[in-house]
Design an enzyme around this catalytic site. Structure first.
Site, mmCIF file in Angstrom:
data_model
loop_
_atom_site.group_PDB
_atom_site.id
_atom_site.type_symbol
_atom_site.label_atom_id
_atom_site.label_comp_id
_atom_site.label_asym_id
_atom_site.label_seq_id
_atom_site.Cartn_x
_atom_site.Cartn_y
_atom_site.Cartn_z
ATOM 1 N N GLU A 180 -9.947 2.133 4.290
ATOM 2 C CA GLU A 180 -9.643 3.274 3.399
ATOM 3 C C GLU A 180 -10.946 3.828 2.794
ATOM 4 O O GLU A 180 -11.148 5.050 2.764
ATOM 5 C CB GLU A 180 -8.696 2.771 2.305
ATOM 6 C CG GLU A 180 -8.363 3.761 1.199
ATOM 7 C CD GLU A 180 -7.518 3.103 0.089
ATOM 8 O OE1 GLU A 180 -6.440 2.572 0.391
ATOM 9 O OE2 GLU A 180 -7.942 3.119 -1.078
ATOM 10 N N SER A 203 0.826 -1.204 0.000
ATOM 11 C CA SER A 203 0.000 0.000 0.000
ATOM 12 C C SER A 203 0.860 1.253 0.000
ATOM 13 O O SER A 203 1.910 1.293 0.618
ATOM 14 C CB SER A 203 -0.917 0.033 1.225
ATOM 15 O OG SER A 203 -1.633 1.252 1.236
ATOM 16 N N HIS A 220 -7.520 -3.311 5.028
ATOM 17 C CA HIS A 220 -6.924 -1.968 4.928
ATOM 18 C C HIS A 220 -7.720 -1.132 3.930
ATOM 19 O O HIS A 220 -8.078 0.018 4.181
ATOM 20 C CB HIS A 220 -5.456 -2.077 4.489
ATOM 21 C CG HIS A 220 -4.857 -0.779 3.998
ATOM 22 N ND1 HIS A 220 -5.127 -0.266 2.737
ATOM 23 C CD2 HIS A 220 -4.039 0.117 4.601
ATOM 24 C CE1 HIS A 220 -4.495 0.884 2.587
ATOM 25 N NE2 HIS A 220 -3.825 1.137 3.712
ATOM 26 N N ASN A 221 -8.022 -1.723 2.785
ATOM 27 C CA ASN A 221 -8.745 -0.975 1.759
ATOM 28 C C ASN A 221 -10.183 -0.689 2.178
ATOM 29 O O ASN A 221 -10.727 0.370 1.859
ATOM 30 C CB ASN A 221 -8.722 -1.739 0.433
ATOM 31 C CG ASN A 221 -7.389 -1.571 -0.286
ATOM 32 O OD1 ASN A 221 -6.364 -1.343 0.348
ATOM 33 N ND2 ASN A 221 -7.397 -1.691 -1.592
ATOM 34 N N LYS A 268 -4.631 -6.738 3.740
ATOM 35 C CA LYS A 268 -4.618 -5.620 2.787
ATOM 36 C C LYS A 268 -6.049 -5.285 2.345
ATOM 37 O O LYS A 268 -6.397 -4.110 2.163
ATOM 38 C CB LYS A 268 -3.742 -5.962 1.567
ATOM 39 C CG LYS A 268 -3.787 -4.921 0.446
ATOM 40 C CD LYS A 268 -3.338 -3.553 0.930
ATOM 41 C CE LYS A 268 -3.038 -2.528 -0.141
ATOM 42 N NZ LYS A 268 -4.065 -2.169 -1.074
HETATM 43 C C1 6PG Z 1 -3.323 1.305 -1.557
HETATM 44 C C2 6PG Z 1 -4.665 1.458 -2.244
HETATM 45 C C3 6PG Z 1 -4.726 0.741 -3.540
HETATM 46 C C4 6PG Z 1 -6.102 0.819 -4.219
HETATM 47 C C5 6PG Z 1 -6.450 2.135 -4.790
HETATM 48 C C6 6PG Z 1 -7.735 2.167 -5.603
HETATM 49 O O1 6PG Z 1 -3.344 0.775 -0.462
HETATM 50 O O2 6PG Z 1 -2.297 1.722 -2.101
HETATM 51 O O3 6PG Z 1 -5.644 0.902 -1.430
HETATM 52 O O4 6PG Z 1 -4.405 -0.593 -3.301
HETATM 53 O O5 6PG Z 1 -6.131 -0.074 -5.254
HETATM 54 O O6 6PG Z 1 -6.494 3.071 -3.781
HETATM 55 O O7 6PG Z 1 -8.802 1.592 -4.945
HETATM 56 P P1 6PG Z 1 -10.296 1.805 -5.487
HETATM 57 O O8 6PG Z 1 -10.210 1.927 -6.984
HETATM 58 O O9 6PG Z 1 -11.047 0.576 -5.119
HETATM 59 O O10 6PG Z 1 -10.791 3.045 -4.868
#
Ligand code: 6PG
Length: 496
Positions: free
Chosen positions: A203, A141, A199-200, A196
Site C-alpha cells: 500500500e 483492511s 499488504h500495508n 496484513k
Molecule cells: C488498511 C490500511 C490501514 C492503515 C491505514 C494507515 O488496510 O485498511 O492499511 O490498516 O492503518 O491505511 O496507515 P499509515 O498511517 O501507516 O499510512
C-alpha cells in the site's frame, strides 16, 4: 444512568455469537456489519459510556447487546466464546488479553483485529495456548467503509479456531464478482498479521508511485489538479483499475471550501505514518528480501516530513536548467505505462518477501489465496490482483511474479516508456524514488551478472573475507594476498 438493552430473561443467555471490544470507528462498523449479516454481537468499550451511546444510536434495533464489564461481555457469549479486540496495537491489546485470560475457558477464542506486529501475535498465541485458549491475529483492511460493507480479512493463528470463526468472517468479508469472500485462513502463528503487514507495505509503495505519477503530471506536464483527476479517472478504466487510482481521481477533483482552490493544493506535503510500512521494510531487511520499492516509499514519507529543511534547501541547492515540456498526451501515456510497470515490480517484491519469510518461519502460505483475498475490500484492491492470482494458479511455486508470462508481456510492452519517464524525471529534477527503485529491482533481477564480484574482491582485499570463483564450484572459498603484505589466513565465511 442509561439502561442497557440486556434481556430481562437471564435464561436466554448466553446468546451472542461473538463479542467485540473497542468502539472506535473500525470496531463499530465491524459490529454493524456482523449484525447486518444475522449475527448477534456483544459490544464493550473501555470508556463504558460509549457502549450505551452506540447501542442507543447506530446499533439501535439491531442484534447488538451492550456490556458494561468484561465479565458481562464474556457471560453473553455462546461457547466456544469468541472475543475480538478492535483496539490499538501494543499495550491496549496486551492489557485486554491479561484481563480476559482468567475469564475464558479452554477452547475459547481471542481474536486481535488491529494492525499488530506479527511477532507479538506469534508470542501471544504460544502463551495463550498454555491455558488451552485459541488465538487469532487477523488483518482487516478496507478502512471504515470497508469494515461496514465488507473488508478483506486475513486471519492466522491457532488453526483450530478457523472452523469456529469462518462463518462469521466469510459472511462479513467483501465478495468478488463470482461471490468468493475476500477472507481465508492464512496460516499459523503471526502469519495473518504478517500478510496484513506486507499488504500495508505494498500500500505504501502503491501510494508513493501514484504520488510520483501525479508529481510528473503536475511539474513536468503542467496539468492542474482537475486535469490530473480526469487522467486518473481514465486510467482507472484500464489495466490500472484499482481503489487507490479511483480515490486519487476523486481527491484531485475536490475543491477546497475555504479557498476555492483544488483541495490537494492546500494540503501540506508532509506524510504521516503509523508504522506498518516500516515494519514491512524491517522485516524485508531481516529476511534478506530486496523489497526496494516498499522501503523507498517509507523513506519518501520520512523525506516529506523534513519540510522545513527542504524549504531551506530549495533556496540553496541548484536543480537542472529548465527544459521544454514533452507533448502532453505522450507524457500522460508514458507515465501510465511507467506506473503500471512499477506497480508490477512492487507487488513482485511483496510476494517475494512473503515467500522468503514463510520459508524462515515455517509457514505454508498460499499466494494465490492471498491475492484472491486482496481482490476486494482492501486498500490495495486492483484488477492486477486477478492476474496475480491467475499467475499462482498456473504455477503455485512461482519464484517471482516478474516471471509470470502476462507480466513478462506487460513489462516488455511498457519498459521503454518506464525508462524514458525515469530519465525525463531526472532531467527535470523531479524525484521518483519508487519508480526508479522499481526499475532498478527489475534490471537487477534480470541481470545474469551484477557487479558484486567487485564487492567480494574489495571485502577480500581489506578483510580477507574470501570469494567464490566463476570457474569453481559454489561453496568453495578463496583468498588472495592482494598486496603481498597480507598473510595467507582468510577470515571465516558466514552471511548475516
Ligand atoms: C488498511 C490500511 C490501514 C492503515 C491505514 C494507515 O488496510 O485498511 O492499511 O490498516 O492503518 O491505511 O496507515 P499509515 O498511517 O501507516 O499510512
Amino acid at each position: 444512568m442509561t439502561t442497557l438493552p440486556i434481556p430481562a430473561d437471564p435464561t436466554a443467555l448466553p446468546q451472542a455469537d461473538i463479542g467485540v471490544i473497542g468502539l472506535a470507528v473500525m470496531g463499530e462498523n465491524l459490529i454493524l456489519n456482523m449484525a447486518n449479516h444475522g449475527f448477534t454481537v456483544a459490544a464493550f468499550n473501555r470508556t463504558v459510556s460509549k457502549v450505551s451511546h452506540f447501542t442507543e444510536g447506530r446499533a439501535r434495533g439491531l442484534s447488538i447487546i451492550g456490556a458494561n464489564t468484561l465479565e458481562e461481555l464474556v457471560g453473553l457469549l455462546r461457547r466456544p466464546r469468541k472475543v475480538m479486540l478492535m483496539v490499538k496495537a501494543g499495550r491496549p491489546v496486551e492489557e485486554f488479553i491479561e484481563h480476559l485470560r482468567p475469564l475464558l475457558e479452554p477452547g475459547d477464542i481471542l481474536i486481535d483485529g488491529g494492525n499488530s506486529h506479527p511477532s507479538d501475535t506469534q508470542r501471544r498465541m504460544q502463551d495463550l495456548a498454555k491455558d488451552g485458549l485459541l488465538y487469532v491475529g487477523t488483518g482487516v483492511s478496507g478502512g471504515e467503509e470497508g469494515a461496514l460493507t465488507g473488508p478483506s480479512i486475513m486471519p492466522g493463528g491457532s488453526p483450530a479456531a478457523w472452523p469456529e470463526i469462518r462463518p462469521i468472517f466469510q459472511a462479513i468479508a467483501a465478495k468478488v464478482a463470482d461471490g468468493t469472500p475476500c477472507c481465508d485462513w492464512v496460516g499459523e502463528g503471526g502469519a495473518g498479521h504478517f500478510v496484513k503487514t506486507v499488504h500495508n507495505g505494498i500500500e505504501y509503495a502503491d501510494m508513493q508511485m501514484i504520488a510520483e505519477a501525479y508529481h510528473l503530471l503536475r511539474d513536468v506536464g503542467g496539468l492542474s489538479a482537475p486535469e490530473a483527476a480526469d487522467v486518473f479517472r481514465e486510467w482507472n478504466a484500464g489495466e490500472l483499475d484499482s481503489y487507490l487510482i479511483e480515490i486519487t481521481a476523486d481527491i484531485l477533483g475536490k475543491t477546497d471550501d475555504v479557498t476555492g482552490q483544488p483541495l490537494v493544493d492546500v494540503i501540506l506535503d508532509t506524510a504521516g505514518q503509523k508504522g506498518t510500512g516500516k515494519w514491512t521494510s524491517v522485516g524485508a531487511l531481516d529476511a534478506g528480501a530486496p523489497a526496494m520499492t516498499i522501503t523507498q516509499a517509507v523513506y519518501a514519507r520520512y523525506m516529506s516530513a523534513l519540510k522545513t529543511e527542504r524549504v531551506a534547501a530549495s533556496a540553496v541547492l541548484p536543480g537542472p536548467a529548465a527544459r521544454p515540456a514533452p507533448d502532453r498526451a505522450t507524457l500522460v501515456e508514458q507515465v501510465r505505462r511507467a506506473l503500471y510497470a512499477s506497480k508490477i515490480a512492487a507487488y513482485a517484491q511483496g510476494f517475494q518477501l512473503m515467500r522468503m519469510t514463510a520459508q524462515e518461519s515455517g509457514w505454508t502460505l498460499d499466494y494465490g489465496s492471498i491475492a484472491r483475498m486482496w481482490r476486494g475490500g482492501c486498500i490495495i484492491r486492483a484488477a492486477l490482483l486477478g492476474t496475480i492470482s491467475d499467475a499462482f494458479a498456473a504455477q503455485a511455486e512461482l519464484p517471482n511474479l516478474l516471471l509470470s508470462p502476462p507480466f513478462v508481456a506487460a513489462i516488455s510492452e511498457h519498459q521503454q516508456a518506464w525508462r524514458e519517464v525515469i530519465a525525463l524525471a531526472a532531467l527535470h529534477g523531479v524525484p521518483v524514488p519508487a519508480f526508479s527503485s522499481a526499475l532498478a529491482y527489475y534490471d537487477s533481477y534480470r541481470a545474469a551478472r551484477l557487479p558484486a564480484n567487485l564487492l567480494q574482491a574489495q571485502r577480500d582485499y581489506f578483510g580477507a573475507h574470501t570469494y567464490e570463483r566463476t570457474d569453481g564450484p559454489r561453496g568453495e572459498f578463496h583468498h588472495t594476498n592482494w598486496t603481498g603484505r597480507g598473510g595467507e589466513t582468510a577470515s571465516t565465511t558466514y552471511n548475516a
